[in-house]
Structures are given as C-alpha cells and as structure tokens.
Design an enzyme around this catalytic site. Structure first.
Site, short mmCIF file in Angstrom:
data_model
loop_
_atom_site.label_atom_id
_atom_site.label_comp_id
_atom_site.label_asym_id
_atom_site.label_seq_id
_atom_site.Cartn_x
_atom_site.Cartn_y
_atom_site.Cartn_z
N LYS A 164 4.55 9.56 8.59
CA LYS A 164 4.37 9.07 9.96
C LYS A 164 5.26 9.79 10.97
O LYS A 164 4.98 10.89 11.39
CB LYS A 164 4.61 7.55 10.02
CG LYS A 164 3.80 6.73 9.01
CD LYS A 164 2.35 6.65 9.34
CE LYS A 164 1.65 5.65 8.44
NZ LYS A 164 0.19 5.65 8.58
N ASP A 195 9.46 2.73 -0.10
CA ASP A 195 8.38 3.39 0.63
C ASP A 195 8.60 3.11 2.11
O ASP A 195 8.25 2.05 2.62
CB ASP A 195 7.02 2.87 0.16
CG ASP A 195 5.86 3.56 0.85
OD1 ASP A 195 6.09 4.18 1.91
OD2 ASP A 195 4.73 3.47 0.35
N TYR A 222 0.85 -1.19 0.00
CA TYR A 222 0.00 0.00 0.00
C TYR A 222 0.88 1.23 0.00
O TYR A 222 1.70 1.43 0.90
CB TYR A 222 -0.91 0.01 1.24
CG TYR A 222 -1.82 1.21 1.30
CD1 TYR A 222 -2.89 1.34 0.41
CD2 TYR A 222 -1.61 2.22 2.22
CE1 TYR A 222 -3.72 2.44 0.45
CE2 TYR A 222 -2.44 3.34 2.27
CZ TYR A 222 -3.49 3.44 1.38
OH TYR A 222 -4.31 4.54 1.42
#
Length: 429
Positions: A271, A243, A148
């Site tokens: 994050k 990622d 994702y």
C-alpha cells in the site's frame, strides 16, 4: 463533449469491461455487488476526491484501498514518478531508489533489519510464510478468521476482504491438502491460540496476523492480545508475522508494531510504501532474511520487484509522513468518528464505529465487533442503503460493510464536515 455523451460514457465503459473481465472487474470488491449498485469507472483523482467517467466528483474514503494517504495525485509524488520515468522504466538491476526506500522503511520500522521488495502484498505474504517454514522446518501456519493476507492458496481459508464481501468460505481450486496446512482460530482469542499450539506441538511455523484487523472492517486488538501472541510464539519457537500491508505507515509512522509496542519476527508491507503504485515488501531479523536467495536457500524472485517508478513514488510519499503528520490524521479521524456518532445517535441508528487512527468502519450493529463472526452479524442491507444514500450526494465509501474507510491528509475539516452532514441525511432517509 456534450452532456448526453458524457452521461452515456460510464455505462458504455461498464459494458466493455463486462465483455473483457470476469464480473467486469480486475478485483472482486470493485464490482459493488454487495451494495447493489453498478460499479464506478473512476478516471481521475485529486486531493481527497475522485472523478468518474461521467465527470462527477466524489469525496473519497476508498483511498485506492489504502495507499492514498497524502490524497490523490500529490504534486511531489507525481513529479517523483515523472522524473523516474525519464530515467527509463525497469532496467533489470538494483536501482538507487530501491536502496533509498529500503533505508527509509528500516529507519521507521527497526524490526526490519533486512527486507525484500515484491510487486504485491499477496506476493510478500506468501514469501514471508515460505521463509518462516524454511527457517523453522515446520509446516503449519496459524491465521485468524477474517484475516486477509492475499489470495495465495494456503491463506484463503476463512479470509476477509473480497471473500467476506462475497460470503465465500474459501476458493474453488485450492486443494484440500494445501488448505489443511493452515490452522484458523478466532481473532482476539488467546485461549484458541494456546489450544492450537497444544494440538500441533512443534508443527506451527508462524502466526500471521493483521495487528489491527482491517479486512472485515476495522476490528481492534483487545488489550494484551498482541502481547500474548508474541509470548506464545516466542515460547514455542514459532515466528510472529505482522501483516502490516494496511496498517504500515497508516496507524502510526512506525506502524501497528510501534503503536502497540510489539516487535514481530517478520513484517509484511504494501500500500503506502508504493505511493499508489504496485508494491509489497517483507522483512525482519537479519538471520531470518539471510535465508532468502541468493544469500540462503529460501527462493523468491521478481522481475519487476523494486520497480524504479514505484520506488520513486514510495520515497516521495514517505518523505511527507513525518511522525508529527500523524497527529493531523488522528484529529481528522477523531472528528469524523465523533460527528458520525452524533448524527447516528440523533437518528436512532443501530450502528457502532471502530477506529484506529485514520482507519475506520461504521458497522450496522449495536456494538463494535471483536471477531470476524461478530462482524459478519452486521446488517449488510442497512449498510448498502447507507452507502447508496451517501453515494447519491457525492460521498464515496468502500462498497462493502467489510472494508475499512481510509482518511487521508487531504481530508480537510471542511471535507469531514461535508461527510457528517451527508451522513445526517443518510441516517434519516
């Protein structure tokens, strides 16, 4: 407020949210549908715990889906945001805090000669892929099933996170022509990567990969897998994009690329670098990043990118993440893993545990998965029962079999022991 009013508050807020938001939430996994429970309305957090709208506290392993590595409402982060707010919010120009955070990121991740802040990980991944296509003059992107990388159109094919939780193959509204520009192969399968490059010679602009897959639950890279991706892309002239929205500053101070000794061409972050405020970033080699406007022809912009409050929270967070602090995270993760393995074995529960540093998932299957397909074979109903049993005694786990648990520096040995004892009862119930 008396107990009757307090007890009704959560239900009332859920009803109001359902009247406002699709599915009652602003991000799908928050709906708790895959675990068969009503969603929580969380209104406060402190250290390793969060409090719902009824006033009940939970020991938290969601961790804001990754950013809360110091725990919730760390005093230094709160004070940094307060001080930044007193200077005004977005001012429409570069701030000193952007420079400070950018330098801290580059110092930890030497592969990022230059970087660009965005307001979300989705935006950062999308921008990195645009840059890869602009740099290589190629059109295809290779990703891995279950990976994702945000909800941009071209990346939702066989995606993890909420897509896996909802058992959707992709998304309505994505044109077939857009989806066809993404090549999807199994994670941990270098033969499939070689075959994809052979079938599309000179057309793959980049391989984008979560170096530790963490949106189908935690799936570790096989020995040699990341090294193989580095070699294949280098030989072909494609770019390798890590990622590290989840793994960056999480599995090591220098991210998964440091932990595994691989230098990608581009890195995507999010994050933790925002300390819990909205953020994303992408960066890499100078010659690549100098293709981004206004230095070059690849356009990307953002009115609130590098927001001063976010930058302040990120700087305050990273100042605490000295390399030696990761030994504490590793120890907490190892203790929790060992304890859960022990109580599961006593109970005869058919589970496996996958962990990398402070990322962990209990899979309700006998062996830890290596691919998205294997993760999808997990017993979701068993996980839902386990989730509910833990929630009932005040332990908040991710409301999906396909999400990672996040351990923070605020999770003390007592908190770990509390979790293990709760799991002992949950496995036996």
């Amino acid at each position: 407020m008396d107990a009757t009013m307090l007890g009704s508050r959560q239900a009332g807020l859920i009803a109001r949210a359902e009247a406002l938001f699709p599915g009652g939430v602003n991000s799908p996994v928050r709906a708790f549908r895959s675990v068969g429970r009503p969603p929580l309305i969380l209104e406060a957090g402190e250290g390793p715990r969060v409090r719902d709208a009824n006033g009940r506290w939970y020991l938290d392993y969601i961790g804001a889906w990754g950013p809360a590595i110091l725990g919730h409402a760390h005093p230094d982060v709160v004070e940094a945001v307060r001080a930044a707010a007193l200077d005004g919010f977005a001012l429409g120009a570069t701030s000193p805090r952007e420079i400070e955070l950018g330098e801290a990121i580059r110092a930890a991740l030497p592969s990022m000669d230059r970087l660009r802040f965005t307001s979300s990980g989705t935006e950062a991944a999308m921008s990195a892929l645009r840059l890869a296509r602009g740099a290589t003059d190629r059109d295809l992107i290779l990703k891995f099933a279950g990976g994702y990388h945000g909800h941009s159109d071209g990346l939702l094919a066989e995606a993890g996170s909420g897509i896996a939780t909802l058992a959707l193959p992709g998304s309505a509204g994505v044109p077939a022509a857009v989806a066809s520009a993404t090549v999807v192969v199994p994670y941990n399968d270098l033969d499939a990567v070689h075959l994809a490059f052979a079938r599309h010679p000179g057309r793959i602009a980049a391989v984008i990969v979560e170096p530790v897959a963490a949106n189908v639950g935690v799936v570790r890279p096989d020995p040699g897998f990341l090294e193989g991706l580095r070699a294949i892309t280098a030989d072909d002239g494609a770019l390798l994009i890590f990622d590290e929205v989840i793994t960056g500053f999480r599995v090591a101070h220098d991210g998964a690329q440091g932990r595994y000794g691989i230098r990608p061409d581009l890195t995507v972050l999010g994050k933790i670098i925002g300390g819990g405020l909205p953020v994303g970033a992408y960066g890499g080699r100078r010659e690549l990043m100098d293709l981004v406007a206004p230095a070059g022809p690849v356009y990307q912009a953002g009115t609130l990118s590098g927001h001063p409050l976010t930058m302040a929270a990120g700087c305050a967070t990273l100042r605490h993440l000295r390399p030696e602090r990761y030994a504490l995270l590793e120890a907490a993760g190892a203790a929790l893993e060992a304890g859960l393995r022990g109580v599961a074995a006593v109970a005869g529960a058919a589970v496996s545990i996958a962990r990398v540093g402070s990322l962990m998932t209990i899979f309700f299957r006998s062996t830890a998965p290596r691919t998205y397909a294997e993760a999808a074979e997990s017993d979701r109903e068993a996980y839902a029962r386990f989730f509910g049993a833990m929630l009932d005694v005040g332990i908040l786990l991710p409301p999906s079999q396909f999400e990672a648990w996040f351990i923070s520096l605020a999770h003390s040995p007592d908190a770990v022991a509390e979790t293990i004892e709760a799991a002992r009862a949950a496995f036996q119930s």
